[in-house]
Motif scaffolding. Structure first.
Motif, PDB file in Angstrom:
ATOM      1  N   ARG A 217     -37.199  85.006  44.028  1.00 33.16           N
ATOM      2  CA  ARG A 217     -36.060  84.892  43.227  1.00 33.16           C
ATOM      3  C   ARG A 217     -36.060  83.874  42.095  1.00 33.16           C
ATOM      4  NH1 ARG A 217     -33.455  81.251  42.919  1.00 33.16           N
ATOM      5  NH2 ARG A 217     -31.845  80.721  44.493  1.00 33.16           N
ATOM      6  N   GLY A 218     -35.951  84.174  41.138  1.00 30.92           N
ATOM      7  CA  GLY A 218     -35.911  83.298  39.849  1.00 30.92           C
ATOM      8  C   GLY A 218     -35.565  84.008  38.442  1.00 30.92           C
ATOM      9  N   PHE A 219     -34.994  83.047  37.658  1.00 27.53           N
ATOM     10  CA  PHE A 219     -34.386  83.643  36.453  1.00 27.53           C
ATOM     11  C   PHE A 219     -35.073  82.966  35.307  1.00 27.53           C
ATOM     12  CE2 PHE A 219     -30.667  84.322  39.377  1.00 27.53           C
ATOM     13  CZ  PHE A 219     -30.093  85.286  38.914  1.00 27.53           C
ATOM     14  N   THR A 220     -35.235  83.971  34.228  1.00 24.58           N
ATOM     15  CA  THR A 220     -35.711  83.367  32.854  1.00 24.58           C
ATOM     16  C   THR A 220     -34.353  82.733  32.197  1.00 24.58           C
ATOM     17  OG1 THR A 220     -35.041  85.431  31.716  1.00 24.58           O
ATOM     18  CG2 THR A 220     -37.545  85.239  32.790  1.00 24.58           C
ATOM     19  N   ASN A 221     -34.886  81.857  31.204  1.00 23.47           N
ATOM     20  CA  ASN A 221     -33.625  81.343  30.648  1.00 23.47           C
ATOM     21  C   ASN A 221     -33.059  82.190  29.732  1.00 23.47           C
ATOM     22  OD1 ASN A 221     -33.797  78.549  31.448  1.00 23.47           O
ATOM     23  ND2 ASN A 221     -35.296  77.865  30.130  1.00 23.47           N
ATOM     24  N   LYS A 222     -33.565  83.219  29.143  1.00 16.32           N
ATOM     25  CA  LYS A 222     -33.133  84.199  28.343  1.00 16.32           C
ATOM     26  C   LYS A 222     -31.962  84.911  29.099  1.00 16.32           C
ATOM     27  CE  LYS A 222     -33.999  87.957  25.160  1.00 16.32           C
ATOM     28  NZ  LYS A 222     -34.920  89.050  24.818  1.00 16.32           N
ATOM     29  N   ASP A 223     -32.422  85.352  30.429  1.00 16.08           N
ATOM     30  CA  ASP A 223     -31.483  86.000  31.340  1.00 16.08           C
ATOM     31  C   ASP A 223     -30.251  85.198  31.610  1.00 16.08           C
ATOM     32  OD1 ASP A 223     -33.020  88.426  31.027  1.00 16.08           O
ATOM     33  OD2 ASP A 223     -34.161  88.119  32.874  1.00 16.08           O
ATOM     34  N   MET A 224     -30.629  83.950  32.039  1.00 19.24           N
ATOM     35  CA  MET A 224     -29.587  83.149  32.519  1.00 19.24           C
ATOM     36  C   MET A 224     -28.680  82.657  31.101  1.00 19.24           C
ATOM     37  SD  MET A 224     -28.087  81.858  34.877  1.00 19.24           S
ATOM     38  CE  MET A 224     -28.824  81.945  36.445  1.00 19.24           C
ATOM     39  N   ASN A 225     -29.087  82.544  30.120  1.00 18.21           N
ATOM     40  CA  ASN A 225     -28.297  82.207  29.036  1.00 18.21           C
ATOM     41  C   ASN A 225     -27.327  83.536  28.773  1.00 18.21           C
ATOM     42  OD1 ASN A 225     -29.716  79.783  28.153  1.00 18.21           O
ATOM     43  ND2 ASN A 225     -30.960  80.893  26.962  1.00 18.21           N
ATOM     44  N   GLN A 226     -27.808  84.592  28.876  1.00 17.58           N
ATOM     45  CA  GLN A 226     -26.866  85.713  28.540  1.00 17.58           C
ATOM     46  C   GLN A 226     -25.684  86.017  29.446  1.00 17.58           C
ATOM     47  OE1 GLN A 226     -29.699  88.967  28.227  1.00 17.58           O
ATOM     48  NE2 GLN A 226     -30.067  88.870  26.261  1.00 17.58           N
TER      49      GLN A 226
END
Length: 329
Positions: free
Chosen positions: A277-286
């Motif tokens: 389980r991990g988020f990219t910054n782009k996905d988390m920013n959105q």
């Protein structure tokens, strides 16, 4: 008799396997910032409905949560721990078989840098570099002094004020007509970006990810042409007494999911989820931008994420688990 013995052995083996993978009660730290709270709520829902855990959220913060996990074995999971803040203690906890680094909760790491709006780079492609920004310094209006160009720094009192100030000096920005503007607060800094963006004006300054601001506004991180010099960054850039700072890009900050050893041993399948389980910054920013626009909390954002981004979270779990989570939604 042989049949009875065989049946008994099968039952014992089944019971042992169930026990070995018994998830039971799991405590998850719900940290007091948005990205960590979304993760905690996503984790709770997936563990409960996908892995049959009895998952409970408890309030958390970096230092107290990390210390409590090492000393008391509680909570079981810290979904988003900026591990540099207590690296030595965490490493010791791993060494003593109390903790595990499960995986990277932010796969790109926490990101810092000096940024300009994307529409500026579209107009002046060289603005993607520090030399290009310096060349067009006159475009960056200072809010109080028309003869100066504005560089918006990190708010006073924050650790990043030191690194931003040292890099301002290292990059020779004063010589190009820039002066440092203290935005006063996080809200002041994000407000300055929003205002510039709405008017399509030039803006230059420090910011970080993941944040709602970088989810809402398309910004470009300025390349210093230096690469990352970790030794320089740790030994000088981040130190108040740094006499002659040299240019270096900000290294990514490691952001991990930490679990207790007891949880990882007790529930290996649920633990495996945290390794993926991990988020990219782009996905988390959105996601953070959606939260801000909808005044949503971590729980509401977790449902928004699970319902709208199955292509992301279903890669973290086996098909049978994904099916159970989908049904629960």
């Amino acid at each position: 008799m042989k049949l009875k013995t065989a049946a008994l052995l099968t039952l014992t083996a089944t019971a042992f396997h169930a026990q070995a993978d018994e998830c039971g009660k799991v405590t998850i730290a719900d940290m007091n910032w948005n990205s960590a709270s979304v993760m905690a709520n996503v984790d709770q829902f997936i563990l409960e409905h996908g892995y049959d855990c009895d998952a409970e959220l408890i309030p958390g913060d970096t230092m107290p949560t990390g210390t409590s996990m090492i000393e008391k074995g509680q909570p079981d999971v810290a979904p988003e721990l900026w591990s540099n803040a207590l690296k030595d203690a965490l490493d010791k906890g791993v060494e003593e078989k109390r903790l595990r680094y499960a995986g990277k909760s932010l796969v790109d790491g926490g990101e810092e840098g000096f940024w300009v709006p994307a529409y500026l780079v579209k107009q002046y492609p060289e603005m993607a570099t520090i030399e290009g920004v310096k060349k067009h310094a006159k475009l960056f209006d200072h809010p109080e002094d028309p003869d100066q160009s504005a560089f918006y720094s990190c708010p006073a009192g924050w650790n990043c004020q030191i690194s931003a100030g040292n890099l301002f000096k290292a990059l020779g920005l004063e010589g190009s007509g820039f002066t440092i503007v203290d935005p006063g607060s996080s809200a002041g800094l994000s407000g300055a970006i929003a205002k510039a963006y709405e008017r399509e004006e030039a803006w230059f300054g420090y910011y970080w990810a993941p944040t709602a601001v970088l989810g809402k506004y398309d910004m470009v991180k300025v390349d210093f042409g230096s690469g990352v010099n970790l030794e320089e960054f740790v030994g000088c850039t981040t130190q108040t007494e740094c006499e002659s700072p040299k240019p270096t890009m900000y290294p990514p900050s490691p952001v991990h999911t930490i679990t207790t050893e007891a949880f990882a041993s007790r529930a290996p399948q649920a633990y495996e989820y945290f390794t993926k389980r991990g988020f990219t910054n782009k996905d988390m920013n959105q996601l953070l931008a959606w939260m801000e626009d909808n005044q949503a909390d971590g729980e509401e954002a977790s449902f928004h994420f699970l319902e709208n981004y199955p292509q992301i979270w279903q890669t973290w779990v086996p098909q049978d688990v994904a099916k159970k989570v989908q049904q629960a939604l």
